[in-house]
Design an enzyme around this catalytic site. Structure first.
Site, PDB file in Angstrom:
ATOM      1  N   GLU A   1      -6.937  18.032  14.205  1.00 13.71           N
ATOM      2  CA  GLU A   1      -6.632  18.531  15.549  1.00 13.71           C
ATOM      3  C   GLU A   1      -7.209  17.548  16.547  1.00 13.71           C
ATOM      4  O   GLU A   1      -8.423  17.503  16.764  1.00 13.71           O
ATOM      5  CB  GLU A   1      -7.245  19.932  15.744  1.00 13.71           C
ATOM      6  CG  GLU A   1      -6.598  21.013  14.897  1.00 13.71           C
ATOM      7  CD  GLU A   1      -5.192  21.348  15.335  1.00 13.71           C
ATOM      8  OE1 GLU A   1      -4.826  20.994  16.474  1.00 13.71           O
ATOM      9  OE2 GLU A   1      -4.453  21.955  14.549  1.00 13.71           O
TER      10      GLU A   1
ATOM     11  N   CYS B   1      -8.616  19.604  24.944  1.00 12.83           N
ATOM     12  CA  CYS B   1      -7.670  18.721  24.255  1.00 12.83           C
ATOM     13  C   CYS B   1      -6.240  18.895  24.747  1.00 12.83           C
ATOM     14  O   CYS B   1      -5.434  17.957  24.666  1.00 12.83           O
ATOM     15  CB  CYS B   1      -7.744  18.952  22.746  1.00 12.83           C
ATOM     16  SG  CYS B   1      -7.354  20.640  22.225  1.00 12.83           S
TER      17      CYS B   1
END
Length: 503
Positions: A210, A244
């Site tokens: 991720e 993110c």
């Protein structure tokens, strides 16, 4: 360097005993996690405040609250998740059982990030436990207060022979990666992601990465720019931009840019009446290194249209908007990961799509489109590859447990949230069960091969395109059932089937 071979071997030994496969054990550990969150909500918020100066409200909204909901979601659905999944069968298998089992993988490693240190450690762990694995969590040493707190709490609430927390920095992470794991789940940047992938390849260990990237925003001319401003700046400046899937840069026409900048000034005054520097609702950069990196980006292209203030002693960078940025400017060469928002004027959505696809940072983790025109939205969905997409808002796609969350290409691999986390930490094992009767029917596949066998096999295996899917399925099922009964009744072993097939 530490050696964790004994730790991994002990985890694998417990796993092989079958303890974690028991549904009662899985539920007990998820309930323990729920109790950990409820008992220590204030302590978790305090650690987040010390590491990132996160407001308690934001900690609950974006860390503890969503995690708690995911635990409850897993508990409510676990019975259904673990059930064997039935699959469709062909004529030759109508009398057989065919299904998919969801088996746990074994001993898994979760390496968390510093920007959401609770969420990136605990959310993957929910699915790993639900799937029946033994788990090691490695918190980020950069969010040191949260790492220490997790190291203290996890042994108090969980089965310590199956679930462990190991703290430390690069040496400890390096040592952990030298061990053979059954799965590695990593959240962080692409530089370390490549190291993780290389280490996993040594044992052919599957991974989820991720990561991030430059998540673009396109603003169409038909939007309410006041609403657009609110939603972009909330998504950008939550956690001081250290998210993110935060909007990384905005693309719009020159005219829209100028109007949007004015709306953004109003939004920031509304969000932080006393100014962001004095507001308890606005965070700080996590470390001096990250602070200096983002600070340089303020001078990385365009003109400072909003904000630009900094304070080295507090690692404070004001919410900053850069106008008239070009794609060749330094600020556009890497993910910002901070409260600096470049706006790049473009002619239209076609140029925006072309620019995204030509970018050197690869497919973004998120794509944001603000438009009331469905044709424009469809252009972006069809024309841009991204991990996820949200139309007319930011970040909110990550709040739905029934949507997969993950990257593609350079923004990552794998997916999680809700059932997707459970499936990530499960092996989908295809299984078929059949009886030992009707052996005469199987003669068709055994040598010697004859012309009659070839004709029958060719007829059985012949596939046709479906003109009416629903009706075809009904006919297919009825014919398959009748065919199986016919074989069982008329082709008993004592009859001359063997002689027929041998011709």
């Amino acid at each position: 360097m530490a050696n964790y071979s004994e730790t991994v071997n002990s985890l694998r030994s417990v796993f092989q005993s079958g303890r974690t496969k028991n549904l009662k054990w899985r539920r007990s550990q998820l309930m323990a996690l729920l109790k950990l969150l409820d008992d220590n909500r204030d302590r978790l918020s305090e650690a987040l405040e010390k590491d990132l100066r996160k407001n308690k409200f934001e900690s609950n909204l974006m860390e503890v609250g969503p995690i708690r909901n995911e635990v409850i979601y897993a508990l409510n659905n676990l019975t259904d998740w673990v059930k064997p999944e039935k699959v469709k069968k062909g004529i030759l298998n109508m009398m057989d059982k065919a299904y998919i089992r969801h088996d746990p993988l074994g001993a898994v490693l979760i390496i968390a990030a510093w920007n959401y240190p609770v969420q990136t450690a605990i959310l993957p762990m929910i699915g790993a436990i639900a799937a029946g694995n033994c788990v090691v969590i490695k918190p980020s040493e950069i969010a040191e207060n949260m790492a220490s707190l997790l190291e203290e709490l996890i042994p108090k609430y969980f089965d310590t022979e199956c679930i462990k927390c190991i703290c430390g920095g690069i040496p400890e992470t390096t040592a952990l990666l030298k061990e053979k794991w059954d799965y590695i789940f990593y959240t962080g940047n692409s530089r370390v992601g490549k190291i993780i992938l290389k280490a996993a390849a040594e044992y052919l260990t599957p991974v989820t990465l991720e990561m991030g990237g430059k998540s673009p925003v396109y603003v169409d001319e038909d939007c309410d720019l006041g609403t657009v401003s609110n939603r972009i700046l909330w998504g950008k400046n939550s956690n001081a931009g250290q998210t993110c899937i935060a909007p990384d840069y905005v693309m719009c026409s020159k005219e829209t840019q100028d109007a949007l900048v004015e709306k953004m000034k109003i939004t920031l005054e509304k969000f932080y009446p006393e100014g962001p520097a004095k507001s308890s609702c606005y965070g700080r950069l996590v470390s001096d290194r990250h602070y200096q990196r983002v600070k340089k980006m303020i001078e990385g292209g365009g003109q400072v249209a909003v904000g630009g203030d900094t304070n080295d002693s507090e690692r404070y960078i004001a919410p900053t908007v850069l106008a008239d940025v070009t794609f060749s400017d330094p600020v556009m060469q890497d993910e910002v990961f901070g409260p600096v928002l470049p706006i790049v004027p473009v002619k239209n959505e076609d140029e925006a799509i072309a620019r995204i696809n030509a970018g050197s940072t690869g497919a973004p983790l998120a794509l944001y489109v603000f438009s009331n025109n469905q044709q424009v939205v469809k252009k972006f969905l069809d024309g841009v590859n991204s991990g996820g997409c949200c139309v007319n808002d930011c970040l909110m796609q990550g709040s739905i447990p029934t949507l997969p969350f993950g990257g593609v290409g350079s923004s990552g691999m794998g997916r999680y949230h809700g059932r997707f986390t459970f499936e990530t930490f499960s092996h989908k094992r295809g299984c078929m069960e059949r009886g030992l009767e009707m052996e005469s029917v199987n003669n068709i596949r055994y040598p010697p091969f004859t012309k009659n066998k070839e004709k029958i096999v060719t007829w059985i295996l012949k596939q046709k395109l479906k003109s009416n899917a629903n009706m075809s399925l009904v006919i297919y099922f009825m014919f398959g059932t009748l065919f199986a009964v016919f074989l069982k009744v008329f082709f008993a072993p004592q009859m001359s089937v063997m002689n027929f097939f041998s011709k």
